[in-house]
Design an enzyme around this catalytic site. Structure first.
Site, PDB file in Angstrom:
ATOM      1  N   TYR A  67      -2.261   0.200  10.577  1.00  0.00           N
ATOM      2  CA  TYR A  67      -2.420  -0.474   9.280  1.00  0.00           C
ATOM      3  C   TYR A  67      -1.124  -0.399   8.480  1.00  0.00           C
ATOM      4  O   TYR A  67      -0.617  -1.418   7.979  1.00  0.00           O
ATOM      5  CB  TYR A  67      -3.563   0.175   8.501  1.00  0.00           C
ATOM      6  N   LYS A 124       1.502  -3.354   7.391  1.00  0.00           N
ATOM      7  CA  LYS A 124       1.823  -3.601   5.988  1.00  0.00           C
ATOM      8  C   LYS A 124       3.329  -3.482   5.728  1.00  0.00           C
ATOM      9  O   LYS A 124       3.866  -4.132   4.830  1.00  0.00           O
ATOM     10  CB  LYS A 124       1.049  -2.628   5.091  1.00  0.00           C
ATOM     11  N   THR A 184       0.812  -1.218   0.000  1.00  0.00           N
ATOM     12  CA  THR A 184       0.000   0.000   0.000  1.00  0.00           C
ATOM     13  C   THR A 184       0.840   1.260   0.000  1.00  0.00           C
ATOM     14  O   THR A 184       1.958   1.292   0.544  1.00  0.00           O
ATOM     15  CB  THR A 184      -0.898   0.012   1.255  1.00  0.00           C
TER      16      THR A 184
END
Length: 429
Positions: A174, A178, A150
Site C-alpha cells: 500500500y 502511494k 498517506t
C-alpha cells in the site's frame, strides 16, 4: 415577464459561477464528508462509483437518494474506475471539473500484502492514469488535482515528528503504491504545470470508518461487548503508535490545500501519538469499563479491572439529550429508522451487570500482525497551520468518545431496541 427573465438570467449566472468538483472514492469515509462540505459551500459535486452487485453507497444515500435538494441538480454520480482509462476520459470530458479529489484507493494496509498487484493497479497506476487523462483532455490549465497521500509513506520513520521534508521509508505494498502516486503528482506538476497537490494525511477516523479498520473495530466491539452482543475483541499489534485525528476536519484541510495560491504538498496531522492499546483503554473507559493487561506480545490479553455504571449511564443520557452526530446516523440508516436509537437506561444497566471484574474481553491474534510493521508515526502539521490556517480541533479522547457514542446508539438500534422498562432478551440468550 421581465421579472421571470431577470430571475432566469440570475439563476444561469449562479450556475456558471458554481464550482464543479469531481470526487473518486466518494462512497468512503472521506468522500462522504467531503461531499457534504462541498455541497454546503455551493459546489456542484460529481462522484465516481465502481459498479458492484452489492449496495455500496450507504455513506452518501442521505445526500443523493434521500435528498431531492441535491440529486441531479447539484450532485451527480457516474460509474467508473481508476483502473479503466476510458471511463476517466469520458467523465472528465463530460464534467470538466474545476477541482478533482482523488480519494479512491485500496486503503487497507494489512490487506495490501495479500493483494499487492491490485493495490498497485488502483493506488499507484490509478493516480497516473488520472493525471495523464487530465493532460490528454486539455484540462490541465483549468483543473486542480488533489491526491490523497498517506503517513504510511514514512513507514520505518527516520525522524520524529515527520514533516514534508522527512525521507520516505514505505513498509507495505500500500505505502509503496502511494509513494509512486506521490511522485507522479510531483512529476506532472513540474512537467506539465498542472495544479496538483499531495495531502499527506495521518490517520483520521470517524463513525464512518470501515469496520475492518482498527479504530472502528475497537469502538464497535466495545459497544457490542457492553451490550452483550459480542464476547471478545481480537487485535494485532497493540504497541503501534499512530497520530489519530477527526476525519471531517481533514476533509476541510483537503479543500484548503486546493485553495492555496500555489500547488504544494501538505501534512495534516494532530502532532500527538497514541498506541492501539491506549485507544482500547479510552474506548472502554467511555463505557465505564477499566482495562488492565496481562501477558506479553501475542499472549497479551485485556481483562476488566473495574466497572463504573454511572459513566455509561452518563454517556447514554448525553446521547439521548443531544443531536449526536446527526449526519453520521443518516449516513448509516440504509432504510432503517433504528440508527441513533434512544438508549434505555434500565436495559443498559441490565446488560453491563452481566460483565464482571477479571473477565477477559481483549485478545491478541497473530493473524492481525503485518509482515513488516510500522511502529511510530506522528506528524508535524506546522506548514499547513502557517500557510493554510488549518489546525485540528477535536482531541484524541473526544474523537474516541464520538465514535463509541455513535456505535453504542447504532448497535442499540440494530440489535436491541427495548421499549421503556421492558426486559429484552440478549441476542446471545
Amino acid at each position: 415577464m421581465a421579472d421571470i427573465f431577470r430571475n432566469q438570467v440570475i439563476y444561469q449566472k449562479k450556475i456558471s459561477q458554481m464550482k464543479k468538483a469531481l470526487i473518486t472514492g466518494i462512497t468512503g469515509q472521506d468522500g462522504s464528508y467531503l461531499t457534504e462540505l462541498l455541497l454546503e459551500k455551493g459546489y456542484e459535486v460529481h462522484g465516481i462509483i465502481r459498479r458492484s452487485s452489492t449496495i455500496n453507497t450507504t455513506r452518501i444515500d442521505h445526500l443523493y437518494y434521500n435528498n431531492p435538494q441535491y440529486r441531479d441538480s447539484k450532485f451527480f454520480m457516474y460509474y467508473g474506475d481508476v483502473v479503466d482509462t476510458s471511463s476517466l476520459h469520458r467523465i472528465l470530458e463530460k464534467t470538466e471539473p474545476d477541482e478533482i479529489y482523488n480519494l479512491a484507493a485500496q486503503s487497507h494496509v494489512k490487506i495490501s500484502f495479500e493483494i499487492p498487484d491490485y493495490t498497485a493497479q488502483v493506488d499507484a497506476l490509478g493516480t497516473l492514469r488520472f493525471l495523464d487523462a487530465i493532460r490528454e483532455t486539455g484540462l490541465g490549465k483549468q483543473t486542480k488535482f488533489y491526491q490523497a497521500s498517506t503517513s504510511e509513506l514514512y513507514g520505518k520513520a527516520v525522524e520524529s515528528p515527520q514533516s514534508e521534508k522527512t525521507p520516505f521509508y514505505p513498509r507495505s505494498p500500500y505505502a509503496v503504491s502511494k509513494l509512486f502516486a506521490y511522485w507522479s503528482v510531483v512529476n506532472y506538476r513540474e512537467a506539465y504545470n498542472i495544479f496538483a497537490c499531495n495531502g499527506i494525511l495521518f490517520n483520521h477516523e470517524s463513525p464512518r470508518r470501515g469496520e475492518n479498520f482498527v479504530t472502528r473495530k475497537i469502538t464497535k466491539s466495545a459497544a457490542e461487548i457492553v451490550l452483550g452482543i459480542k464476547e471478545k475483541l481480537i487485535l494485532g499489534n497493540l504497541n503501534a503508535n499512530r497520530d489519530w485525528g477527526y476525519a471531517p476536519e481533514y476533509c476541510e484541510g483537503m479543500w484548503q490545500i486546493l485553495q492555496h495560491e500555489q500547488p504544494e504538498d501538505f501534512i495534516l496531522a494532530t502532532g500527538e501519538t497514541h498506541t492501539v492499546r491506549e485507544f482500547c483503554e479510552e474506548a472502554f473507559d467511555c463505557l465505564g469499563i477499566g482495562i488492565e493487561w496481562h501477558g506479553k506480545n501475542e499472549n497479551e490479553r485485556g481483562v476488566i479491572k473495574s466497572i463504573d455504571k454511572n459513566k455509561i449511564v452518563e454517556l447514554g443520557d448525553s446521547l439521548n439529550n443531544s443531536n449526536h452526530n446527526k449526519n453520521d446516523h443518516k449516513a448509516f440508516k440504509s432504510g432503517s429508522d433504528n440508527n441513533g436509537a434512544f438508549i434505555n437506561k434500565e436495559f443498559l444497566l441490565q446488560r453491563i451487570s452481566d460483565l464482571n471484574e477479571g473477565m477477559e474481553i481483549i485478545n491478541v491474534g497473530a493473524e492481525y500482525f503485518r509482515p513488516a510493521e510500522v511502529d511510530y508515526l506522528i506528524g508535524d502539521y506546522s506548514k499547513a497551520r502557517k500557510q493554510l490556517g488549518w489546525q485540528p480541533k477535536v482531541k484524541f479522547n473526544e474523537l474516541v468518545r464520538i465514535m463509541v457514542g455513535t456505535d453504542l446508539q447504532m448497535q442499540f438500534g440494530k440489535n436491541l431496541i427495548p421499549h421503556n422498562g421492558a426486559k429484552v432478551e440478549s441476542p446471545n440468550s
